[in-house]
Design a protein around this motif. Sequence first.
Motif, PDB file in Angstrom:
ATOM      1  N   THR A 298       0.839  -1.193   0.000  1.00 45.16           N
ATOM      2  CA  THR A 298       0.000   0.000   0.000  1.00 45.16           C
ATOM      3  C   THR A 298       0.872   1.239   0.000  1.00 45.16           C
ATOM      4  O   THR A 298       1.847   1.322   0.748  1.00 45.16           O
TER       5      THR A 298
ATOM      6  N   GLU B 134      -3.964   0.849  -2.429  1.00 42.86           N
ATOM      7  CA  GLU B 134      -3.497  -0.516  -2.606  1.00 42.86           C
ATOM      8  C   GLU B 134      -3.057  -0.683  -4.063  1.00 42.86           C
ATOM      9  O   GLU B 134      -3.879  -0.625  -4.988  1.00 42.86           O
TER      10      GLU B 134
ATOM     11  N   VAL C 109       1.061   5.061   1.005  1.00 37.22           N
ATOM     12  CA  VAL C 109       0.414   5.993   1.932  1.00 37.22           C
ATOM     13  C   VAL C 109       0.779   7.415   1.526  1.00 37.22           C
ATOM     14  O   VAL C 109       1.964   7.738   1.369  1.00 37.22           O
TER      15      VAL C 109
ATOM     16  N   LEU D  49      -4.712   6.076   1.390  1.00 36.22           N
ATOM     17  CA  LEU D  49      -4.079   4.774   1.238  1.00 36.22           C
ATOM     18  C   LEU D  49      -4.488   4.180  -0.102  1.00 36.22           C
ATOM     19  O   LEU D  49      -5.680   4.068  -0.394  1.00 36.22           O
TER      20      LEU D  49
ATOM     21  N   LEU E 171      -2.327   0.456  10.858  1.00 36.94           N
ATOM     22  CA  LEU E 171      -2.499   0.213   9.430  1.00 36.94           C
ATOM     23  C   LEU E 171      -3.523  -0.878   9.146  1.00 36.94           C
ATOM     24  O   LEU E 171      -4.362  -0.728   8.249  1.00 36.94           O
TER      25      LEU E 171
END
Length: 497
Positions: free
Chosen positions: A103, A117, A105, A115, A160
């Motif tokens: 991920t 992915e 950030v 965030l 997280l």
Amino acid sequence: MLTESFIASTRSLEKQAQATTAKDIGIHLLEYQPIPSLKSSFKKSSTQPNCLAVTATHVFAAQADKSIIHVYSRERNNQEAIVPFQEKITRLALAAPYDGVGTLVLGTEGGRLILWELATGRQLSTPQSHLQPVTCIAVDPTFNFLLSGSSDSNLHVWSLPSLLSFSQPSSNDPSQPRPYSPIRTLTNHRAAINAVLFGHSASKANFAISASKDQTCIIWDYFNGTVLHTYLLSNNPLCLALDPADRAAYTGYPDGSIQVLNFYKQSSLIHQHYDSNQQSTPTQPPPSDRWHPPETSSSPALCIQISYDSTTLLSGHENGKCHTWNIAKGNYNTQLADLTLPITNLTILPPTGFPNPRKANIKLHNVVKPRYESSLFDGTSSGGTRSNATGSGIPINYTFTAQFLSTLPLPSDMPPQSRELDEALTHPSFPTWMLEEGIAELASLNHPSSASYSNPSNNDEIDALRQQNATLKGELDDALRRQRNAIAEVLGFEKER
């Protein structure tokens, strides 16, 4: 022969005329050892400090004063995508192993975290948590915690897994934490946070370190939110780097010098970070722990990194020069490169050339562009989700796109429970034992009377167990009675004395 390389990014100058094509290069891949040289480069990029993230397959660069991220493919050596966002991106951090998929950030100008992915395209956004722009982000080695610093002088600690979870607590339940909120806030700094880092340990004894414009560096126990130690500096720390063994921290100053914070300077049975008598007493590093560059090379140190063998420190400066420092001798070494533009980010890459390198299990050839999930706030999603009243649910179009580079473990290497699961996953349809169990379960549901059928042999066993329990209870009562009598006799003897 081992080869050590690093990636450097620069910030373009608005008033400087771009007369040559070389000045259009914003990201440089340079070889550091054995022979310093430029290996490759990417154009059309301008980044601020802490706005570069690197994996084995991609380079992510948040563009200065813009709301876009440039994605570069290291395999094809070209720009793969330009990803726009609704806010200006001020900081980047990667929550993933170097050779894995994870991920990205992002910190925004509005004080939020985004965030992304990379292998699914799922994009999450937190509410505004900082009052001013996010200035630094760090991810711990276990990928369980995030630290975000801001110009508002606060540090937020985030979970997280909680941020990425599809199931969030109800916002109407006062006993539960607010969805997508930090688990704690660290407030000991009095000015903007310039840099933050986690230690390299994966245990509960790990720590975090932050540097602020108030000319302090603070060591934190981020699990409990307590201050372990405070260092008083003589200048504004612009950047931070940690020794790979967490023996010392290094920070760069506006005059181009490097300050060393030696965590083991004092000889004591108890480390000063964990000695209650020393935790409340700030430490001021001695002048001997400050390394000065030559007068002709003095320029603000915008970024620093430690080499793989921990013998050399690399620093990127505003005048475009990259210098090396000898850590063992504690002094300036030499100029490594001159990129003409301010060097804002340095990333040391893992060395190559080992005889038996560790192979990655998964590889991301192309990133999946982010798709925003509105389910974070209203329980719905433009892509469609299976959600409940708390706004949780897995999107229908949630797809993981990557290449597996290794096969699943063989069933012979697994415990029995894992072998059954592996057989069920790899079987063309359904295993026989699974079909038989399913048919038996359906039969019991269709004929509930058979489930309550009593076996005479089972009744005999139950009666025998009841008799045995009654016998044991009688024996226990006799033992208790004898114990009470013995205690009474002992008390009687003591009274006679």
